[in-house]
Design an enzyme around this catalytic site. Structure first.
Site, PDB file in Angstrom:
ATOM      1  N   GLU A   1     -29.293  26.593  -8.724  1.00 33.53           N
ATOM      2  CA  GLU A   1     -30.249  25.630  -8.486  1.00 33.53           C
ATOM      3  C   GLU A   1     -30.196  24.938  -7.174  1.00 33.53           C
ATOM      4  O   GLU A   1     -29.307  25.169  -6.716  1.00 33.53           O
ATOM      5  CB  GLU A   1     -30.098  24.733  -9.924  1.00 33.53           C
ATOM      6  CG  GLU A   1     -29.931  25.146 -11.125  1.00 33.53           C
ATOM      7  CD  GLU A   1     -29.359  24.377 -12.328  1.00 33.53           C
ATOM      8  OE1 GLU A   1     -29.481  23.079 -11.941  1.00 33.53           O
ATOM      9  OE2 GLU A   1     -29.189  24.917 -13.378  1.00 33.53           O
TER      10      GLU A   1
ATOM     11  N   CYS B   1     -13.467  20.678  -9.910  1.00 36.23           N
ATOM     12  CA  CYS B   1     -13.441  19.109  -9.659  1.00 36.23           C
ATOM     13  C   CYS B   1     -13.796  18.503 -11.056  1.00 36.23           C
ATOM     14  O   CYS B   1     -14.681  18.687 -11.719  1.00 36.23           O
ATOM     15  CB  CYS B   1     -14.449  18.567  -8.558  1.00 36.23           C
ATOM     16  SG  CYS B   1     -13.857  19.194  -6.891  1.00 36.23           S
TER      17      CYS B   1
ATOM     18  N   CYS C   1     -17.474  17.198 -12.084  1.00 33.70           N
ATOM     19  CA  CYS C   1     -18.564  17.675 -11.855  1.00 33.70           C
ATOM     20  C   CYS C   1     -18.640  18.851 -12.729  1.00 33.70           C
ATOM     21  O   CYS C   1     -17.986  19.662 -13.042  1.00 33.70           O
ATOM     22  CB  CYS C   1     -18.319  18.609 -10.254  1.00 33.70           C
ATOM     23  SG  CYS C   1     -19.721  19.454  -9.907  1.00 33.70           S
TER      24      CYS C   1
ATOM     25  N   GLY D   1     -21.254  25.244  -5.730  1.00 38.17           N
ATOM     26  CA  GLY D   1     -20.301  25.984  -4.985  1.00 38.17           C
ATOM     27  C   GLY D   1     -19.472  25.087  -3.960  1.00 38.17           C
ATOM     28  O   GLY D   1     -20.000  24.172  -3.499  1.00 38.17           O
ATOM     29  N   GLU D   2     -18.589  25.840  -3.251  1.00 41.77           N
ATOM     30  CA  GLU D   2     -17.768  25.226  -2.020  1.00 41.77           C
ATOM     31  C   GLU D   2     -18.126  25.937  -0.754  1.00 41.77           C
ATOM     32  O   GLU D   2     -17.910  27.358  -0.801  1.00 41.77           O
ATOM     33  CB  GLU D   2     -16.313  25.193  -2.350  1.00 41.77           C
ATOM     34  CG  GLU D   2     -15.487  24.938  -1.164  1.00 41.77           C
ATOM     35  CD  GLU D   2     -15.577  23.968  -0.235  1.00 41.77           C
ATOM     36  OE1 GLU D   2     -16.233  23.978   0.937  1.00 41.77           O
ATOM     37  OE2 GLU D   2     -15.690  22.570  -1.040  1.00 41.77           O
TER      38      GLU D   2
ATOM     39  N   SER E   1     -21.308  19.918   3.163  1.00 40.75           N
ATOM     40  CA  SER E   1     -20.279  19.079   2.426  1.00 40.75           C
ATOM     41  C   SER E   1     -19.031  20.202   1.845  1.00 40.75           C
ATOM     42  O   SER E   1     -19.360  21.124   1.593  1.00 40.75           O
ATOM     43  CB  SER E   1     -21.054  18.586   1.383  1.00 40.75           C
ATOM     44  OG  SER E   1     -20.246  17.979   0.280  1.00 40.75           O
TER      45      SER E   1
ATOM     46  N   SER F   1     -16.384  15.396   0.292  1.00 39.08           N
ATOM     47  CA  SER F   1     -16.249  14.915  -0.594  1.00 39.08           C
ATOM     48  C   SER F   1     -14.784  14.331  -1.126  1.00 39.08           C
ATOM     49  O   SER F   1     -13.755  15.195  -1.446  1.00 39.08           O
ATOM     50  CB  SER F   1     -16.346  16.058  -1.786  1.00 39.08           C
ATOM     51  OG  SER F   1     -17.754  16.523  -1.553  1.00 39.08           O
ATOM     52  N   LEU F   2     -14.421  13.037  -0.864  1.00 40.29           N
ATOM     53  CA  LEU F   2     -13.234  12.512  -0.909  1.00 40.29           C
ATOM     54  C   LEU F   2     -12.864  11.972  -2.377  1.00 40.29           C
ATOM     55  O   LEU F   2     -12.029  12.474  -2.869  1.00 40.29           O
ATOM     56  CB  LEU F   2     -13.300  11.480   0.185  1.00 40.29           C
ATOM     57  CG  LEU F   2     -11.805  10.897   0.479  1.00 40.29           C
ATOM     58  CD1 LEU F   2     -10.841  11.829   0.959  1.00 40.29           C
ATOM     59  CD2 LEU F   2     -11.797   9.523   1.183  1.00 40.29           C
TER      60      LEU F   2
ATOM     61  N   CYS G   1     -26.673  14.451  -8.936  1.00 46.34           N
ATOM     62  CA  CYS G   1     -25.656  14.922  -8.025  1.00 46.34           C
ATOM     63  C   CYS G   1     -24.719  15.374  -9.333  1.00 46.34           C
ATOM     64  O   CYS G   1     -24.424  14.541 -10.160  1.00 46.34           O
ATOM     65  CB  CYS G   1     -25.040  13.893  -7.214  1.00 46.34           C
ATOM     66  SG  CYS G   1     -23.741  14.405  -6.287  1.00 46.34           S
TER      67      CYS G   1
END
Length: 386
Positions: free
Chosen positions: A109, A135, A138, A185-186, A217, A239-240, A360
């Site tokens: 997406e 995470c 998420c 994804g990362e 990010s 992304s903390l 998000c």
């Protein structure tokens, strides 16, 4: 009498036509090498890249500044193949979401978010089918992980969005003005495909975006963050979501491998490789009674004291059985005020695209490879229902 066996050669089967090369994800260097390999001048690369990325063209016959013979050769040897559009929806607030089918039939997406009365149009791009980081806040991570996207599948999201909005006629009217690698994804776990795709976003023959308008990010893959600074200069977001390791270990399991101190040190090294005006964007998802209290704001301010940064506050977007809740608007504003008193301006990100599940943390796609993590998540839902 000795007889000699007669050996009749097997009739060769009809050979399949050679697979055509997809030009969509090629960098300028790769495109030049391709044209040289087929006996053409390398300047043809610039011409074709402009047709693909600036005009959104996928038909060689329409490339009128190429000779007929070259167009015919390209039609035999190459193609321009982007992801298939499965769904395109527009939210009441103008946000647009595409569900795209990639090579193996999985879905990813991508979301286009308009702002400033349409002057800024930010595309949120996915880098993987699913996500391996899990995470806890998420929904994408609950779907498991299948594979990395190719460079063509990553840049193809920009290509599809731009074609849908319309070709770029001049630099003042770009269909996509900003790109953020903040989708599924990362990105740093798909480094070899993400970086070439971002280079196409920056290339004048690609999308011609400023390095300040392309943002990666990451949750904090420290070794690849160090490599990133050597290979490309783009904006960086972290992304903390927590200011101490104990809490971040729960929210972002990757923190158990690369803790907050090692991540912030990597941020300093990344900034040192660019110009002195650069800043890191800190993404902080506010979760009710988890990380939204005054002590959390004080911890965050103290932690970031020496890092040139800005903070984006993101109210949590609930999804079924997450176990988390969204803070009230008043609580979000209180957290913002606490940070302001400590010297930080921290805008609260407006939730966009809720009515089309484009907010998000809500990009889930369809992952064919249902992993053990996904099975455990489904089992937990069933247990809760019982």
């Amino acid at each position: 009498m000795t007889t000699t066996a007669q050996h009749t050669p097997a009739t060769p089967s009809a050979s399949a036509p050679p697979e055509r090369v997809n030009l969509l994800g090629m960098s300028r260097e790769q495109m030049e090498a391709f044209f040289l390999s087929i006996g053409e001048k390398k300047f043809r690369a610039s011409q074709v890249m402009k047709w693909i990325h600036l005009e959104g063209c996928d038909d060689f016959d329409a490339m009128t500044n190429l000779s007929k013979a070259l167009r015919e050769k390209l039609a035999r040897l190459a193609e321009i193949r982007g992801p298939g559009v499965v769904y395109e929806g527009t939210s009441n607030d103008g946000t647009r979401k595409w569900v795209l089918e990639v090579e193996d039939g999985s879905y990813v997406e991508t979301v286009l978010i308009p702002a400033d009365n349409g002057k800024r149009r930010t595309l949120c791009v996915s880098s993987q089918v699913g996500c391996s980081l899990d995470c806890s806040f998420c929904s994408t991570g609950k779907q498991g992980f299948q594979r990395n996207l190719t460079a063509a599948e990553i840049i193809g999201q920009v290509w599809v969005a731009q074609r849908s909005v319309g070709p770029r006629r001049d630099t003042a009217h770009r269909p996509v003005t900003n790109v953020v690698m903040m989708g599924m994804g990362e990105p740093l776990l798909n480094y070899d495909n993400v970086v070439p795709a971002m280079k196409l976003m920056l290339d004048d023959n690609g999308y011609g975006l400023s390095k300040r308008r392309v943002t990666l990010s990451t949750s904090g893959v420290v070794p690849m963050l160090d490599k990133l600074g050597d290979d490309i200069d783009v904006s960086l977001a972290i992304s903390l979501h927590a200011a101490n390791d104990a809490l971040r270990n729960e929210l972002v399991p990757l923190n158990r491998k690369y803790n907050i101190r090692s991540l912030l040190d990597a941020c300093h090294r990344y900034l040192a490789k660019g110009d002195e005006r650069r800043m890191v964007t800190i993404e902080y998802t506010l979760i009710k009674d988890v990380n939204d209290q005054k002590q959390h704001a004080e911890e965050l301010a103290a932690l970031l004291n020496e890092l040139p940064c800005k903070i984006n506050l993101i109210p949590f977007n609930p999804f079924p059985h997450s176990g988390y809740e969204k803070p009230s608007r008043n609580q979000c504003v209180r957290f913002q005020d606490w940070l302001f008193e400590l010297g930080y301006t921290a805008p609260i990100r407006t939730t966009r695209g809720d009515d089309i599940d484009a907010a998000c943390g809500q990009l889930v796609g369809r992952v064919k490879d249902r992993t053990k993590r996904h099975a455990r998540y489904i089992q937990s839902i069933q247990l809760d229902a019982d």
